[in-house]
Each structure stands twice: as structure tokens, then as C-alpha cells.
Enzyme design. Structure first.
Site, PDB file in Angstrom:
ATOM      1  N   THR A 172       0.819  -1.221   0.000  1.00  0.00           N
ATOM      2  CA  THR A 172       0.000   0.000   0.000  1.00  0.00           C
ATOM      3  C   THR A 172       0.849   1.266   0.000  1.00  0.00           C
ATOM      4  OG1 THR A 172      -0.060  -0.121   2.394  1.00  0.00           O
ATOM      5  CG2 THR A 172      -1.934  -1.077   1.225  1.00  0.00           C
TER       6      THR A 172
ATOM      7  N   ARG B 181      -3.152  -2.646   9.766  1.00  0.00           N
ATOM      8  CA  ARG B 181      -3.983  -1.474   9.481  1.00  0.00           C
ATOM      9  C   ARG B 181      -4.593  -1.529   8.085  1.00  0.00           C
ATOM     10  NH1 ARG B 181      -0.141   2.481  10.906  1.00  0.00           N
ATOM     11  NH2 ARG B 181       0.823   2.325   8.866  1.00  0.00           N
TER      12      ARG B 181
ATOM     13  N   CYS C 231      17.615   5.016  -3.809  1.00  0.00           N
ATOM     14  CA  CYS C 231      17.155   5.626  -5.064  1.00  0.00           C
ATOM     15  C   CYS C 231      18.165   6.618  -5.661  1.00  0.00           C
ATOM     16  CB  CYS C 231      15.808   6.309  -4.856  1.00  0.00           C
ATOM     17  SG  CYS C 231      15.626   7.102  -3.252  1.00  0.00           S
TER      18      CYS C 231
ATOM     19  N   HIS D 122      14.047  12.655  -8.261  1.00  0.00           N
ATOM     20  CA  HIS D 122      15.248  13.174  -7.612  1.00  0.00           C
ATOM     21  C   HIS D 122      16.161  13.784  -8.676  1.00  0.00           C
ATOM     22  CE1 HIS D 122      14.025  11.380  -3.969  1.00  0.00           C
ATOM     23  NE2 HIS D 122      14.887  10.404  -3.845  1.00  0.00           N
TER      24      HIS D 122
HETATM   25  O1  25A Z   1      14.586   3.890   5.515  1.00  0.00           O
HETATM   26  P1  25A Z   1      13.847   2.607   5.438  1.00  0.00           P
HETATM   27  O2  25A Z   1      13.659   1.980   6.777  1.00  0.00           O
HETATM   28  O3  25A Z   1      14.441   1.670   4.439  1.00  0.00           O
HETATM   29  O4  25A Z   1      12.337   2.991   4.989  1.00  0.00           O
HETATM   30  C1  25A Z   1      11.879   2.865   3.735  1.00  0.00           C
HETATM   31  C2  25A Z   1      10.496   3.475   3.663  1.00  0.00           C
HETATM   32  O5  25A Z   1      10.612   4.600   2.801  1.00  0.00           O
HETATM   33  C3  25A Z   1       9.574   4.581   1.817  1.00  0.00           C
HETATM   34  C4  25A Z   1       8.677   3.413   2.077  1.00  0.00           C
HETATM   35  O6  25A Z   1       7.493   3.934   2.749  1.00  0.00           O
HETATM   36  C5  25A Z   1       9.445   2.543   3.056  1.00  0.00           C
HETATM   37  O7  25A Z   1       8.595   2.094   4.068  1.00  0.00           O
HETATM   38  N1  25A Z   1      10.243   4.648   0.563  1.00  0.00           N
HETATM   39  C6  25A Z   1      10.068   5.630  -0.378  1.00  0.00           C
HETATM   40  N2  25A Z   1      10.892   5.506  -1.375  1.00  0.00           N
HETATM   41  C7  25A Z   1      11.635   4.419  -1.148  1.00  0.00           C
HETATM   42  C8  25A Z   1      12.659   3.748  -1.848  1.00  0.00           C
HETATM   43  N3  25A Z   1      13.140   4.208  -3.002  1.00  0.00           N
HETATM   44  C9  25A Z   1      11.211   3.859   0.077  1.00  0.00           C
HETATM   45  N4  25A Z   1      11.731   2.747   0.542  1.00  0.00           N
HETATM   46  C10 25A Z   1      12.695   2.142  -0.172  1.00  0.00           C
HETATM   47  N5  25A Z   1      13.160   2.618  -1.336  1.00  0.00           N
HETATM   48  P2  25A Z   1       6.037   3.937   2.140  1.00  0.00           P
HETATM   49  O8  25A Z   1       5.211   4.865   2.915  1.00  0.00           O
HETATM   50  O9  25A Z   1       6.120   4.064   0.690  1.00  0.00           O
HETATM   51  O10 25A Z   1       5.521   2.483   2.428  1.00  0.00           O
HETATM   52  C11 25A Z   1       5.392   1.951   3.675  1.00  0.00           C
HETATM   53  C12 25A Z   1       4.730   0.555   3.430  1.00  0.00           C
HETATM   54  O11 25A Z   1       5.089  -0.285   4.504  1.00  0.00           O
HETATM   55  C13 25A Z   1       3.892  -0.861   5.013  1.00  0.00           C
HETATM   56  N6  25A Z   1       4.039  -1.234   6.396  1.00  0.00           N
HETATM   57  C14 25A Z   1       4.170  -0.419   7.464  1.00  0.00           C
HETATM   58  N7  25A Z   1       4.243  -1.141   8.597  1.00  0.00           N
HETATM   59  C15 25A Z   1       4.142  -2.438   8.227  1.00  0.00           C
HETATM   60  C16 25A Z   1       4.014  -2.497   6.831  1.00  0.00           C
HETATM   61  N8  25A Z   1       3.868  -3.645   6.184  1.00  0.00           N
HETATM   62  C17 25A Z   1       3.879  -4.775   6.918  1.00  0.00           C
HETATM   63  N9  25A Z   1       3.987  -4.806   8.244  1.00  0.00           N
HETATM   64  C18 25A Z   1       4.107  -3.658   8.938  1.00  0.00           C
HETATM   65  N10 25A Z   1       4.201  -3.694  10.271  1.00  0.00           N
HETATM   66  C19 25A Z   1       2.887   0.203   4.816  1.00  0.00           C
HETATM   67  O12 25A Z   1       1.609  -0.334   4.842  1.00  0.00           O
HETATM   68  C20 25A Z   1       3.243   0.711   3.438  1.00  0.00           C
HETATM   69  O13 25A Z   1       2.711  -0.164   2.468  1.00  0.00           O
HETATM   70  P3  25A Z   1       0.462   0.234   5.822  1.00  0.00           P
HETATM   71  O14 25A Z   1      -0.427  -0.941   6.129  1.00  0.00           O
HETATM   72  O15 25A Z   1       1.060   0.966   6.969  1.00  0.00           O
HETATM   73  O16 25A Z   1      -0.406   1.206   4.951  1.00  0.00           O
HETATM   74  C21 25A Z   1       0.024   2.389   4.549  1.00  0.00           C
HETATM   75  C22 25A Z   1      -1.266   3.185   4.449  1.00  0.00           C
HETATM   76  O17 25A Z   1      -1.700   3.577   5.756  1.00  0.00           O
HETATM   77  C23 25A Z   1      -1.758   4.987   5.882  1.00  0.00           C
HETATM   78  N11 25A Z   1      -1.094   5.307   7.144  1.00  0.00           N
HETATM   79  C24 25A Z   1       0.198   5.453   7.352  1.00  0.00           C
HETATM   80  N12 25A Z   1       0.437   5.718   8.636  1.00  0.00           N
HETATM   81  C25 25A Z   1      -0.760   5.711   9.275  1.00  0.00           C
HETATM   82  C26 25A Z   1      -1.733   5.441   8.322  1.00  0.00           C
HETATM   83  N13 25A Z   1      -3.035   5.342   8.643  1.00  0.00           N
HETATM   84  C27 25A Z   1      -3.382   5.522   9.912  1.00  0.00           C
HETATM   85  N14 25A Z   1      -2.487   5.776  10.893  1.00  0.00           N
HETATM   86  C28 25A Z   1      -1.180   5.882  10.616  1.00  0.00           C
HETATM   87  N15 25A Z   1      -0.300   6.131  11.593  1.00  0.00           N
HETATM   88  C29 25A Z   1      -1.053   5.558   4.683  1.00  0.00           C
HETATM   89  O18 25A Z   1      -1.702   6.687   4.214  1.00  0.00           O
HETATM   90  C30 25A Z   1      -1.102   4.435   3.655  1.00  0.00           C
HETATM   91  O19 25A Z   1      -2.205   4.596   2.818  1.00  0.00           O
HETATM   92  O1  L14 Z   2      17.183   3.978   1.664  1.00  0.00           O
HETATM   93  O2  L14 Z   2      13.869   9.745   2.496  1.00  0.00           O
HETATM   94  O3  L14 Z   2      15.957   3.429  -0.018  1.00  0.00           O
HETATM   95  O4  L14 Z   2      14.200  10.066   0.380  1.00  0.00           O
HETATM   96  C1  L14 Z   2      15.262   6.070   0.005  1.00  0.00           C
HETATM   97  C2  L14 Z   2      14.541   7.348   0.147  1.00  0.00           C
HETATM   98  C3  L14 Z   2      15.480   5.930   2.490  1.00  0.00           C
HETATM   99  C4  L14 Z   2      14.734   7.236   2.581  1.00  0.00           C
HETATM  100  C5  L14 Z   2      16.182   4.134   0.960  1.00  0.00           C
HETATM  101  C6  L14 Z   2      14.292   9.383   1.413  1.00  0.00           C
HETATM  102  C7  L14 Z   2      15.186   5.213   1.223  1.00  0.00           C
HETATM  103  C8  L14 Z   2      14.993   8.067   1.365  1.00  0.00           C
END
Ligand code: 25A
Ligand code: L14
Length: 342
Positions: free
Chosen positions: A12, A40, A129, A249
């Protein structure tokens, strides 16, 4: 070609939704697709390619029978569930930073180091990215002329920080009434102590700071570039800045090549035929890449190529790509395609 059972963890999110789109658009040979996210989102319906998918909560058993699992739900989710997927026989293509610098885990941009895929133990890391678009563009230059130094400054879109950051830029922009809103909750980084508005601003912090004074995003670019190029002697430094751009970017890149007498035309010609690279470079016609026009496109765009007047072998250029496509989802799907070919 054998058909594969695919799972997308973080389906999502900003990246997960693009992975699903790319699998369909590129006719990836799927037998089945399972969309996984947090509790969620469980039950959410997603329509794509003429099918309705129901999002499920990610649990260890989700990976029974899965051949390829794409992960983009943050590093902690990958750390928890990637080993569960591998244990059940899946190959994991991970979009987070969790495993990128682990020595025996391949970190792959297919145009640059597809050969690294021949030796994996179940997990393959998709680079950051900003790193992907830079190394994809510079690979032909490195191959032809040798590359000893890179100094890069990035101008990064908010979608890199996830779906919530896109919402934050949107609401701050809408609140503008001659004055910039001061409230912020997500950027520069959800885990940072202080938050600053991104609308009408430029924030020289992406992710959190290391003791060295660099941010983790900057260190990712520096370390991942060396690993992908397989050259730990190369000098690479980065400054990463967030701009109020939704997607795409941009990077101002300074390079030093090894070979003597290289011209701008040589650099341009080397990039012109390179896979996935498009040169958009004609100052007379104001032709140069911009993120607004790179959004939704698969390629890495390069322009503003010019010689450094003061340093032999020094060149400047401007590299732009869609951070959610080549920077994330597309590169992951290309890794999967390469795995199937092998
Ligand atoms: O630095 P990191 O750790 O590597 O982090 C990478 C994060 O950066 C994003 C991506 O976030 C990823 O999580 N990203 C962006 N570009 C990227 C890139 N090039 C990149 N990552 C890598 N390379 P994102 O927001 O795009 O996606 C997050 C997804 O993770 C799901 N998720 C979260 N917790 C999870 C989980 N899946 C499984 N188990 C878990 N415990 C998350 O799903 C999303 O698909 P979700 O179920 O949380 O649904 C997101 C929807 O819910 C809404 N929402 C968000 N926060 C809340 C919320 N609703 C209510 N309350 C909230 N607090 C959002 O609007 C969304 O529709
Ligand atoms: O490491 O915030 O793939 O723009 C790339 C996007 C971490 C966050 C990763 C950002 C993500 C970053």
C-alpha cells in the site's frame, strides 16, 4: 519461462504500489500476486490489471509457496520478515537499507552489476534511489574513461520519504496564505527530534545524522556507490537535500575521469547509447532534465554536461530520474527479470 508466485510487502506504500504496476505493465510472468502490508491495511481492496486484490497482514506464513518477495515496508519489517521468507524458499528483493552493506548480499543495478546476482543466499538488496540513478548514468563513463572521483549534491523529492511525506507537502502547500505554515510532523525524518516545513523550503537533512556530520542518506550514497561499482578506492562524497518536489530526484554531479584528453562530446557519446539512459542536453534549446518531466518515466535523464575549466578530467552534469521507478520499483522488477533469465 516459468511462472512465479510473487508477494509484495508494503504493497500500500509509495513504492509497493509502483512494484505492482510495473509487474503488470512489463508482463512479468506471474502465477499469483499476494499483497501484504500492516494489519492497518488488511482487507483493503486494490484493483490492478483487471484483477481485485485484497491486502493481507504480513505474517511469517504469508511466504508459504512464494517464489519472489519484494519488500518495501521499512528496514525493521525487512529484518523481521525477510529471513522468514527465505526460510520458506522465497528469493527476497529488498528495497530498504536493511541488508545493502552486508558483505555477501548482492546490491544490484542490472545495467551495472547484473553479474553479482549469480551468487546470492536468498536476499538481494535494491540500492538507495539516489545511488541507483547516479551509477546507472555514470556506468558507461566509468567503463570507457575510468572514474576516480564523484562529488554529488542531491535535490530529492518528498515521495522518497513515503506516502505520509507526500501528504505533508500537500497540506502545507494548501495552507499557504502569503505566509509559510510552520507545523511539520514527518520531515526531515519521522525519527528526528525536530521537524521543519518542506513546502517553500529546502532541507539539508535526509534521514538522521551520523557522528561524522554526514546524514545516513549521504553515507548510503557514498558506501553503496563503491559497492555497486566494486571500487572501494573511488572517492565519493555526497550532500543530500530535500526539496518541495513530489516525485523525481535531481543530482548535481561532479566527476573526475582517469583518461586524459576526454571531451564533453566523448562523455555525451558514451552515455547516449547506454541502456536506460537518455541524454537531454541542448542549452541552445533550453533542453535539460527536470523532475516534473521525469515523473512516470523509466529512464535516467542526463543534461548540463560541461567541462570543469580549472581541473583536467573534471566534468559537471545534472542527473534526474523518477525515484519511485528506476530508483525503487522498476529496478526491483528488473532484478527479478534478470533472476528469471539466469
Ligand atoms: O529507511 P527505510 O527503513 O528503508 O524505509 C523505507 C520506507 O521509505 C519509503 C517506504 O514507505 C518505506 O517504508 N520509501 C520511499 N521511497 C523508497 C525507496 N526508493 C522507500 N523505501 C525504499 N526505497 P512507504 O510509505 O512508501 O511504504 C510503507 C509501506 O510499509 C507498510 N508497512 C508499514 N508497517 C508495516 C508495513 N507492512 C507490513 N507490516 C508492517 N508492520 C505500509 O503499509 C506501506 O505499504 P500500511 O499498512 O502501513 O499502509 C500504509 C497506508 O496507511 C496509511 N497510514 C500510514 N500511517 C498511518 C496510516 N493510517 C493511519 N495511521 C497511521 N499512523 C497511509 O496513508 C497508507 O495509505
Ligand atoms: O534507503 O527519504 O531506499 O528520500 C530512500 C529514500 C530511504 C529514505 C532508501 C528518502 C530510502 C529516502
Amino acid at each position: 519461462m516459468n511462472k512465479v508466485n510473487v508477494a509484495i510487502v508494503g504493497a500500500t506504500g509509495a513504492v509497493g504500489t509502483k512494484i505492482l504496476e510495473k509487474l503488470i505493465e512489463r508482463n512479468f510472468p506471474v502465477q499469483s500476486i499476494k499483497l501484504l502490508a500492516s494489519k492497518r491495511s488488511a482487507g483493503t481492496e486494490i484493483a490492478a490489471g483487471g484483477f481485485n486484490y485484497i491486502v493481507e497482514e504480513t505474517v511469517p506464513e504469508s511466504f508459504e509457496g512464494i517464489d519472489i518477495a519484494f519488500f518495501s515496508a521499512g528496514g525493521s519489517i525487512s529484518e523481521k520478515f525477510a529471513p522468514e521468507a527465505v526460510k520458506r524458499g522465497a528469493v527476497v528483493i529488498d528495497n530498504t537499507s536493511a541488508f545493502r552493506m552486508v558483505e555477501d548480499i548482492p546490491l544490484v543495478v542490472p545495467e551495472v552489476n547484473a553479474q553479482a546476482l549469480s551468487n546470492h543466499a536468498g536476499i538481494i538488496a535494491n540500492p538507495n534511489c539516489s545511488t541507483i540513478q547516479m551509477v546507472a548514468a555514470l556506468q558507461p563513463v566509468k567503463e570507457k574513461f575510468g572514474l576516480s572521483r564523484i562529488i554529488v549534491s542531491t535535490y530529492q523529492a518528498v515521495s522518497g520519504a513515503g506516502a505520509e511525506a507526500i501528504d505533508e507537502l500537500g497540506s502545507q502547500s494548501q495552507q499557504f496564505e502569503g505566509r509559510v505554515a510552520n507545523e511539520a510532523e514527518i520531515l526531515p525524518s519521522a525519527s528526528a527530534a525536530k521537524h521543519y516545513p518542506i513546502a517553500f523550503n529546502a532541507i539539508p537533512q535526509i534521514d538522521v545524522f551520523d557522528a561524522s556530520g554526514y546524514t545516513l542518506e549521504e553515507l548510503k550514497m557514498m558506501n553503496e556507490t563503491k559497492k555497486i561499482f566494486g571500487d572501494y578506492e573511488m572517492s565519493v562524497t555526497a550532500t543530500c537535500v530535500r526539496l518541495p518536489v513530489v516525485t523525481g530526484h535531481s543530482e548535481s554531479v561532479y566527476i573526475e575521469v582517469d583518461q586524459e584528453g576526454v571531451t564533453v562530446e566523448d562523455i555525451r557519446a558514451s552515455m547516449e547509447g547506454a541502456p536506460g539512459v537518455v541524454v537531454q542536453d541542448n542549452p541552445a534549446q533550453q533542453l535539460y532534465p527536470m523532475p516534473l518531466f521525469a515523473e512516470g518515466k523509466d529512464e535516467v535523464f542526463v543534461g548540463r554536461i560541461r567541462k570543469d575549466p580549472n581541473h583536467a578530467g573534471g566534468f559537471h552534469m545534472w542527473i534526474v530520474s523518477d525515484n519511485l521507478l528506476k530508483g525503487a520499483a522498476l529496478n526491483s522488477v528488473q532484478i527479478a527479470e534478470q533472476l528469471i533469465r539466469q
